[in-house]
Design a protein around this motif. Sequence first.
Motif: not given
Length: 302
Positions: A277-292, A164-172
């Motif tokens: 609290x039962x609240x739905x939380x969602x966070x997003x972290x921008x691509x770091x410098x090394x990835x860009x 039930x935990x959403x986990x999304x990754x970006x990769x090259x």
Amino acid sequence: MTLEHVVTESEGKTRIDKLMAMINPDQSRSQVQAWINEDLVTVNDQVVKANYKCQVGDVVRWTIPEVKPLAVEAENIPLDIVYEDPDLLVVNKPKGMVVHPSAGHQGGTLVNALLHHCNDLSGINGVERPGIVHRIDKDTSGLLVVAKNDKAHASLAEQLASKDIERKYEAVVHGVIDHDTGMIDAPIGRDPKDRQRMGIVENGKNAVTHFQVLKRFKDFTHIECQLETGRTHQIRVHMRYIGFPLVGDPKYGPRKTMDTKGQVLHAKVLGFTHPTTGEQLRFEAELPTYFQEVLSTIEKMY
């Protein structure tokens, strides 16, 4: 201390981890599952798995491990804290930081930094991994949720187990993936030929990764991966398995790869239900410098 319990008629067909939590009310289900995984629980003098269903008359014995004093030292290391409240915090871990101390990494870890930042962290995972609900590899950057108390930890662990935990990754990755989306369903376990690596093995643990192409280059592909399960090195192993290993991966990538100080992999999205609290939380972290910079380098190659 070793204790014993004989399964009663009303307890028959109850999962051993649930029964253990019932007869050890001061312990969370996650804690008793840890005891079971560490072979501290036996049924009729046999080690069992957490999903074992008890039979009437079964003799359950378990050893409660001694609580060791916290040996990991707090260190004043800067943290990129995305969110924090009395129950948990979400951290954007930098590439190159180990999550918790081990034989080869006694200091400079995320746990060392957390101990300096927080007065309290959950104790479910023991003295070396306080608060750590899930991990990402040393050279993987991105989001982690950390529990400040055992109640929050148990809830988050349950959400992980139930997917039930959403986990999304970006990769090259190396190579050009010609289809826009895909799913990899292949069991992961220790590589029998190299115990330092994981691999696709017949008796491994169930592992499922979904991926989507974000952009294609001449010899590389920028992808997003979504995890159903969270096995060790899962994305790295799965992408290698289908012939598209991660750029910069020293363990699973090709010998000739970009010098990126480790795999180009970023835990970008993390979503879950707040334990209190039962609240739905969602966070997003921008691509770091090394990835860009890797994307920019690849773009300029051709």
